[in-house]
Design an enzyme around this catalytic site. Structure first.
Site, PDB file in Angstrom:
ATOM      1  N   SER A 433      43.654-106.333   0.818  1.00 19.49           N
ATOM      2  CA  SER A 433      43.037-107.717   1.287  1.00 19.49           C
ATOM      3  C   SER A 433      43.979-108.764   1.718  1.00 19.49           C
ATOM      4  O   SER A 433      43.587-109.474   2.269  1.00 19.49           O
ATOM      5  CB  SER A 433      42.290-108.069   0.110  1.00 19.49           C
ATOM      6  OG  SER A 433      43.133-108.388  -0.955  1.00 19.49           O
ATOM      7  N   ALA A 434      45.422-108.402   1.443  1.00 16.67           N
ATOM      8  CA  ALA A 434      46.190-109.534   1.855  1.00 16.67           C
ATOM      9  C   ALA A 434      46.582-109.712   3.223  1.00 16.67           C
ATOM     10  O   ALA A 434      46.571-108.403   4.012  1.00 16.67           O
ATOM     11  CB  ALA A 434      47.610-109.380   0.901  1.00 16.67           C
ATOM     12  N   PRO A 435      46.743-110.850   3.896  1.00 21.17           N
ATOM     13  CA  PRO A 435      46.820-112.138   3.415  1.00 21.17           C
ATOM     14  C   PRO A 435      45.452-112.719   3.093  1.00 21.17           C
ATOM     15  O   PRO A 435      45.347-113.961   2.785  1.00 21.17           O
ATOM     16  CB  PRO A 435      47.437-112.852   4.197  1.00 21.17           C
ATOM     17  CG  PRO A 435      47.366-112.495   5.525  1.00 21.17           C
ATOM     18  CD  PRO A 435      47.000-111.141   5.323  1.00 21.17           C
ATOM     19  N   GLY A 436      44.170-112.047   3.226  1.00 18.59           N
ATOM     20  CA  GLY A 436      42.896-112.540   2.610  1.00 18.59           C
ATOM     21  C   GLY A 436      41.749-113.078   3.992  1.00 18.59           C
ATOM     22  O   GLY A 436      41.031-113.598   3.415  1.00 18.59           O
ATOM     23  N   GLY A 437      42.299-112.812   4.941  1.00 22.70           N
ATOM     24  CA  GLY A 437      41.052-113.189   6.201  1.00 22.70           C
ATOM     25  C   GLY A 437      40.025-112.707   5.929  1.00 22.70           C
ATOM     26  O   GLY A 437      38.899-113.628   6.008  1.00 22.70           O
ATOM     27  N   LYS A 438      39.822-111.435   5.590  1.00 24.43           N
ATOM     28  CA  LYS A 438      38.580-110.839   5.110  1.00 24.43           C
ATOM     29  C   LYS A 438      37.987-111.168   4.015  1.00 24.43           C
ATOM     30  O   LYS A 438      36.748-111.322   3.701  1.00 24.43           O
ATOM     31  CB  LYS A 438      38.336-109.375   5.485  1.00 24.43           C
ATOM     32  CG  LYS A 438      38.929-109.159   6.859  1.00 24.43           C
ATOM     33  CD  LYS A 438      38.758-107.600   7.159  1.00 24.43           C
ATOM     34  CE  LYS A 438      39.598-107.403   8.755  1.00 24.43           C
ATOM     35  NZ  LYS A 438      41.099-107.540   8.509  1.00 24.43           N
ATOM     36  N   ASP A 456      45.633-105.829  -3.338  1.00 32.08           N
ATOM     37  CA  ASP A 456      46.671-105.668  -2.273  1.00 32.08           C
ATOM     38  C   ASP A 456      47.628-104.929  -3.391  1.00 32.08           C
ATOM     39  O   ASP A 456      48.216-105.450  -4.010  1.00 32.08           O
ATOM     40  CB  ASP A 456      47.095-106.632  -1.560  1.00 32.08           C
ATOM     41  CG  ASP A 456      47.671-106.032  -0.293  1.00 32.08           C
ATOM     42  OD1 ASP A 456      46.927-106.026   0.729  1.00 32.08           O
ATOM     43  OD2 ASP A 456      48.978-105.683  -0.269  1.00 32.08           O
ATOM     44  N   ASP A 500      40.139-102.100   4.448  1.00 32.67           N
ATOM     45  CA  ASP A 500      40.555-102.538   5.818  1.00 32.67           C
ATOM     46  C   ASP A 500      42.250-101.729   5.765  1.00 32.67           C
ATOM     47  O   ASP A 500      43.100-102.425   4.882  1.00 32.67           O
ATOM     48  CB  ASP A 500      40.832-104.004   5.921  1.00 32.67           C
ATOM     49  CG  ASP A 500      41.270-104.424   7.189  1.00 32.67           C
ATOM     50  OD1 ASP A 500      41.003-103.764   8.047  1.00 32.67           O
ATOM     51  OD2 ASP A 500      42.159-105.586   7.263  1.00 32.67           O
ATOM     52  N   CYS A 557      43.261-101.673  12.482  1.00 30.00           N
ATOM     53  CA  CYS A 557      43.454-102.471  13.597  1.00 30.00           C
ATOM     54  C   CYS A 557      44.410-101.295  14.405  1.00 30.00           C
ATOM     55  O   CYS A 557      45.425-101.705  14.973  1.00 30.00           O
ATOM     56  CB  CYS A 557      44.464-103.469  13.373  1.00 30.00           C
ATOM     57  SG  CYS A 557      46.022-103.542  12.360  1.00 30.00           S
TER      58      CYS A 557
HETATM   59  C1  SAM Z   1      45.792-104.421   7.224  1.00 33.11           C
HETATM   60  S1  SAM Z   1      46.205-104.947   6.146  1.00 33.11           S
HETATM   61  C2  SAM Z   1      45.054-105.952   5.179  1.00 33.11           C
HETATM   62  C3  SAM Z   1      44.620-107.246   6.036  1.00 33.11           C
HETATM   63  C4  SAM Z   1      43.390-108.033   5.228  1.00 33.11           C
HETATM   64  N1  SAM Z   1      42.419-107.209   4.918  1.00 33.11           N
HETATM   65  C5  SAM Z   1      43.093-109.215   5.894  1.00 33.11           C
HETATM   66  O1  SAM Z   1      41.967-109.369   6.335  1.00 33.11           O
HETATM   67  O2  SAM Z   1      43.799-110.153   5.713  1.00 33.11           O
HETATM   68  C6  SAM Z   1      46.693-103.596   5.118  1.00 33.11           C
HETATM   69  C7  SAM Z   1      47.240-103.973   3.880  1.00 33.11           C
HETATM   70  O3  SAM Z   1      47.220-102.978   2.884  1.00 33.11           O
HETATM   71  C8  SAM Z   1      48.018-103.153   1.760  1.00 33.11           C
HETATM   72  N2  SAM Z   1      48.391-101.505   1.187  1.00 33.11           N
HETATM   73  C9  SAM Z   1      48.975-100.781   1.860  1.00 33.11           C
HETATM   74  N3  SAM Z   1      49.130 -99.686   0.976  1.00 33.11           N
HETATM   75  C10 SAM Z   1      48.260-100.119  -0.110  1.00 33.11           C
HETATM   76  C11 SAM Z   1      47.840 -99.352  -0.938  1.00 33.11           C
HETATM   77  N4  SAM Z   1      48.223 -97.916  -1.342  1.00 33.11           N
HETATM   78  N5  SAM Z   1      46.924 -99.865  -1.781  1.00 33.11           N
HETATM   79  C12 SAM Z   1      46.339-101.028  -1.486  1.00 33.11           C
HETATM   80  N6  SAM Z   1      46.814-101.741  -0.623  1.00 33.11           N
HETATM   81  C13 SAM Z   1      47.671-101.310   0.049  1.00 33.11           C
HETATM   82  C14 SAM Z   1      48.988-103.723   2.536  1.00 33.11           C
HETATM   83  O4  SAM Z   1      49.888-104.575   1.783  1.00 33.11           O
HETATM   84  C15 SAM Z   1      48.336-104.771   3.618  1.00 33.11           C
HETATM   85  O5  SAM Z   1      48.268-105.941   3.074  1.00 33.11           O
END
Ligand code: SAM
Length: 698
Positions: A433-438, A456, A500, A557
């Site tokens: 979820s980071a940085p939390g837009g969704k 995250d 995501d 994305c």
């Molecule tokens: C596409 S970004 C998410 C963007 C977020 N959904 C938003 O809307 O702001 C993908 C995220 O997956 C996290 N990530 C990577 N591997 C992961 C895992 N095994 N479990 C959970 N999160 C993971 C990353 O740290 C990253 O923040």
């Protein structure tokens, strides 16, 4: 030629035809291309796109992108200077542009490596074009157009007055575009723009007359859509071999036939610096030959030789490694591939999402207009999005921003949450979820009821996640940091889950051009593997018994099939209790059901793909699953079966773990990386691979 481009464009929803008008729409892109292609002497033609991206003036969304990238967790994220955002490229003077500064406050620690959409997601801007009528859509904004009849206060403390629609004599391109949209059906586009100018100028846009204008815009958009459809039909009726979107440079007419370079010539070329004109012209010629192979191909030359040359030229011209250029090229027809690569050279528009926990879109729009922000609704498909054209204030640092009235967020990032469709009082997991837009979007749709678990794996990134959750006033969110693969052991039984997923970022190349060169075959394999593990865990975290939900949305994305359809298809195979359902988004291309010899489940067509060159938003993928109960029944044979609705499927009861032989190499690689990260000695990769292959052979 322009008509051919429409072929790649999906007509509904209505906003899309508008893309033609002022965003890097089909036609605009076509013009841009034609310019470059036709006029090899032009300044632009002397520079490769990769280089061009470093030039040019600063504009709002570029700064947004730049600032956003500052905090971007992705490695090697570079600011994308130069190319003006599509919607802004025709806007006011340079001076105004220089004044614009978009700062993004969220800061991200680096270190995460897989091209997360992250800050781009939250902080970068891009959008589908909308019209003013969008302000009407959605309940929250129903009263938007019933406000006081005074003219919009547009502020005047700047040298150049900013207006939503400037007055006579100061008409901006934006206004021209709106004039054009207002054209009655059947009018000639160009003449119309001029003819309507004077009439239109008489009537300034006010809150009072916006409604009527919105209706007119709707009608015009519908008309555009109809014209677009006709274009598609006409194009389809044309000879297939004429299907090339690059303008004729007249060289064929000069009697000089196109000749592919020989192997020696190619070798020679590699040693030296290739003239960009030569590459450009050759790309154009290859596209043309491939569009009419029998007629134009050199005798003795195969199609694959032309394709190979074209991919090699695309890689050098646009600055990709050969591997990725080929991977992306394969997603499209020859002519459309060029459009995709070109669109990646242009920034997407800056967009913001209204935080409905704190304000209404109409109020936010009014406040920002008063601050000197030029904006309009993104499109009919969202009632919370606004596209920012230009601003005299930093969009990422206004009092409203700091007070959490909006999120700087890419338009494409709205889509997974729209598909998820959170319902009040539900329990929802946002797995990555980071940085939390969704997350904050979900919290807003829940109206601060229910509960969102925002997880995250990166602790560092959860800091900006928590900061956003606070800023946006979300009171129903718990931030946690687990590897998503630990779910549902950590927690389960969610009404809805959003995954995501971490991805390669091939949909956001316009923001992070490092993707062009830093991704290898191996990266895609590892990512796809991680995504497959995560999706199974995400499915298992959903409660099939949820009264209101029972859904998972998977999004990335990225535009590659390995990270999207292949993952979705894998999940369908491994979890017979899930089915794909309509995303409810209403636009976007269908997911592939066949791709380069692979066949996916027919329902994968329910997933949606979004492309920069088609939808003027980041490349994105969204799929929605319904999770049913697993009920084991004894079948006639030894196999157990599970009943899913009225479909009886063979159960594949297996752990989320990957223990098959095929997966061993990934498992080993994962272990190797873990040990390495802990500073422990690891066996050389070749040795591990060798041992594995002998084990398999034995
Ligand atoms: C596409 S970004 C998410 C963007 C977020 N959904 C938003 O809307 O702001 C993908 C995220 O997956 C996290 N990530 C990577 N591997 C992961 C895992 N095994 N479990 C959970 N999160 C993971 C990353 O740290 C990253 O923040």
């Amino acid at each position: 030629m322009g008509g051919r481009r429409a072929k790649y464009k999906q007509l509904p929803p209505a906003p899309l035809p508008e893309l033609k008008q002022d965003r890097p729409s089909s036609k605009k892109l076509g013009k841009r291309k034609a310019d470059a292609d036709d006029d090899l002497d032009s300044e632009r033609a002397h520079t490769r796109p990769a280089k061009r991206a470093k030039e040019g003036s600063k504009v709002a969304n570029q700064k947004a992108g730049k600032a956003g990238q500052k905090g971007d967790g992705r490695p090697g994220v570079k600011s994308q200077k130069g190319n003006k955002p599509p919607a802004q490229s025709n806007r006011k003077g340079k001076k105004r542009e220089e004044e614009v500064e978009v700062e993004l406050l969220e800061t991200e620690s680096g270190g995460e490596n897989e091209g997360w959409e992250d800050m781009s997601d939250v902080e970068d801007g891009k959008a589908i074009v909308g019209d003013l009528s969008d302000l009407e859509s959605g309940e929250e904004d129903d009263d938007l157009l019933q406000g006081p009849t005074e003219e919009l206060d547009l502020g005047s403390d700047e040298e150049e007055e900013i207006e939503l629609f400037p007055k006579k004599g100061t008409k901006s391109k934006q206004q021209k575009r709106c004039v054009r949209i207002l054209a009655p059906p059947g009018s000639d586009d160009t003449s119309l723009e001029d003819d309507k100018d004077s009439e239109d100028e008489d009537e300034r846009v006010t809150v009072a007359n916006m409604e009527a204008r919105s209706r007119a815009l709707d009608e015009a958009a519908a008309h555009e859509a109809k014209l677009g459809l006709e274009e598609v039909q006409n194009a389809a009726a044309e000879e297939g071999d004429d299907d090339v979107d690059m303008e004729d440079d007249g060289e064929e007419g000069d009697g000089e036939p196109f000749r592919l370079p020989t192997a020696e010539e190619r070798e020679e070329e590699k040693k030296g610096v290739t003239d960009v004109h030569v590459v450009q012209r050759r790309m154009r010629r290859c596209v043309r030959v491939l569009g009419s192979f029998k007629k134009l191909a050199e005798k003795g030359r195969s199609r694959s030789e032309y394709v190979e040359q074209l991919i090699s030229d695309i890689a050098s011209y646009f600055g990709y490694n050969q591997f990725l250029a080929e991977k992306l090229f394969q997603l499209f027809s020859v002519a459309e591939a060029i459009e995709f690569f070109e669109a990646n050279e242009m920034s997407r528009p800056v967009t913001i999402r209204t935080n409905t926990l704190k304000t209404r879109r109409r109020d936010l729009a009014q406040v920002l207009i008063n601050r000197g922000v030029n904006l309009e609704p993104i499109g009919k498909w969202t009632n919370v999005g606004l596209q920012v054209f230009e601003s005299t204030v930093p969009i990422g640092a206004t009092p409203e921003y700091l007070a959490g009235h909006y999120m700087l967020q890419a338009a494409s990032s709205f889509l997974p949450v729209i598909a998820l469709g959170p319902q009040p009082n539900e329990r929802i997991l946002d797995m990555a979820s980071a940085p939390g837009g969704k997350t904050t979007h979900i919290a807003a749709l829940l109206q601060n009821t229910g509960h969102v678990f925002a997880n995250d794996t990166s602790k560092a990134r959860t800091k900006s996640l928590a900061a956003n959750v606070h800023r946006m006033g979300c009171k129903n969110v718990t931030v946690c940091s687990y590897d998503g693969r630990e779910f549902p052991k950590v927690m389960g039984g969610f009404d809805r889950v959003l995954l995501d997923a971490p991805c390669s970022g091939t949909g956001v190349i316009s923001k992070d051009s490092s993707v062009k060169v830093n991704k290898t075959d191996r990266d895609f394999m590892l990512l796809s593997h991680l995504q497959k593990q995560l999706i199974l865990c995400a499915i298992d975290s959903v409660s099939p018994e949820s009264k209101t939900g029972g859904y998972l949305v998977y999004s990335t994305c990225s535009v590659t099939v390995d990270e999207n359809e292949a993952v979705v298809d894998y999940a369908l195979k491994k979890r017979p209790n899930v089915t794909l359902v309509d995303t409810g988004i209403g636009f976007g291309r269908e997911g592939f059901t066949k791709y380069r010899g692979k066949t996916f489940h027919p329902s994968v067509s329910l997933a949606r793909r979004f492309y920069p060159h088609v939808h003027n938003m980041d490349g994105f993928f969204v799929a929605k699953f319904k999770i049913e109960k697993r009920a084991k029944v004894k079948s006639s044979g030894d196999e157990a079966s599970t009943v899913t609705g009225d479909v009886v499927n063979t159960v594949i009861e297996e752990d989320v773990g990957f223990n098959s032989e095929e997966d061993q190499k990934y498992v080993e690689e994962g272990r190797r990386r873990q040990l390495k990260a802990k500073g422990l000695r690891v066996r050389p990769r070749q040795k591990i691979e060798h041992d594995l292959s002998t084990k398999v052979a034995a």
